[in-house]
Design an enzyme around this catalytic site. Structure first.
Site, PDB file in Angstrom:
ATOM      1  N   ASN A   1       0.807  -1.229   0.000  1.00  0.00           N
ATOM      2  CA  ASN A   1       0.000   0.000   0.000  1.00  0.00           C
ATOM      3  C   ASN A   1       0.837   1.274   0.000  1.00  0.00           C
ATOM      4  O   ASN A   1       0.294   2.369  -0.009  1.00  0.00           O
ATOM      5  CB  ASN A   1      -1.001   0.008   1.160  1.00  0.00           C
ATOM      6  CG  ASN A   1      -0.322   0.020   2.514  1.00  0.00           C
ATOM      7  OD1 ASN A   1       0.857  -0.284   2.620  1.00  0.00           O
ATOM      8  ND2 ASN A   1      -1.066   0.342   3.551  1.00  0.00           N
ATOM      9  N   CYS A   2       2.152   1.152  -0.040  1.00  0.00           N
ATOM     10  CA  CYS A   2       3.054   2.307  -0.117  1.00  0.00           C
ATOM     11  C   CYS A   2       2.954   2.913  -1.521  1.00  0.00           C
ATOM     12  O   CYS A   2       3.082   2.212  -2.531  1.00  0.00           O
ATOM     13  CB  CYS A   2       4.486   1.858   0.165  1.00  0.00           C
ATOM     14  SG  CYS A   2       5.747   3.097  -0.170  1.00  0.00           S
ATOM     15  N   THR A   3       2.733   4.201  -1.595  1.00  0.00           N
ATOM     16  CA  THR A   3       2.573   4.889  -2.873  1.00  0.00           C
ATOM     17  C   THR A   3       3.787   4.711  -3.782  1.00  0.00           C
ATOM     18  O   THR A   3       3.640   4.450  -4.980  1.00  0.00           O
ATOM     19  CB  THR A   3       2.316   6.392  -2.633  1.00  0.00           C
ATOM     20  OG1 THR A   3       1.181   6.521  -1.788  1.00  0.00           O
ATOM     21  CG2 THR A   3       2.072   7.132  -3.928  1.00  0.00           C
TER      22      THR A   3
END
Length: 115
Positions: free
Chosen positions: A8-10
Site C-alpha cells: 500500500n506504499c505509494t
C-alpha cells in the site's frame, strides 16, 4: 529480480506499475506478510549503508519516541530497528543482478533498465 516493500506504499505502487508497464517481471516481497531477514538486511546495508536504508522521513520513524530515535547510532542498532519495524525501511528496495537499489524515480529506473 525482486522488489521489496509494502503493497500500500505509494512509491512501491509506482515502482510496480513502472516495472509492469515496461515488461520487467519482478517477484514481490511484502515486508509485512513475509517479514524481513537479518542476513538480507545486512547484505543490503553492506551495499547501500544503513543511513540510506533507514527511512527517517516516513511516518513510522516520526511516530517513534525521541529515545528510540536517539538509540539508532550505528549499523547494529539500525538493523535491530528495521527487524522490529520493517516499515521504517526505505521503499522500495529493488534487487537486480545481485545489486540493491533504493527508492523509485522513473529516471533512475529508465537508466537502470536502459528504457
Amino acid at each position: 529480480m525482486k522488489l521489496y516493500g509494502i503493497p500500500n506504499c505509494t512509491t512501491v505502487k509506482k515502482a510496480r506499475a513502472w516495472l509492469d508497464g515496461h515488461a520487467h517481471a519482478a517477484a514481490f516481497h511484502d515486508f509485512r506478510k513475509q517479514g524481513v531477514d537479518a542476513a538480507w538486511l545486512q547484505e543490503v546495508v553492506r551495499q547501500t549503508g544503513w543511513q540510506a536504508l533507514l527511512n527517517t522521513r516516513g511516518t513510522t520513524w516520526r511516530k517513534l519516541s525521541d529515545s528510540d530515535k536517539a538509540a539508532v547510532t550505528d549499523e547494529a542498532s539500525a538493523i535491530a530497528l528495521m527487524l522490529a519495524q520493517p516499515s521504517v525501511i526505505k521503499r522500495p528496495v529493488l534487487e537486480r543482478d545481485g545489486k540493491y537499489h533504493l527508492g523509485f524515480t522513473e529516471d533512475h529506473y529508465r537508466v537502470l533498465f536502459g528504457d
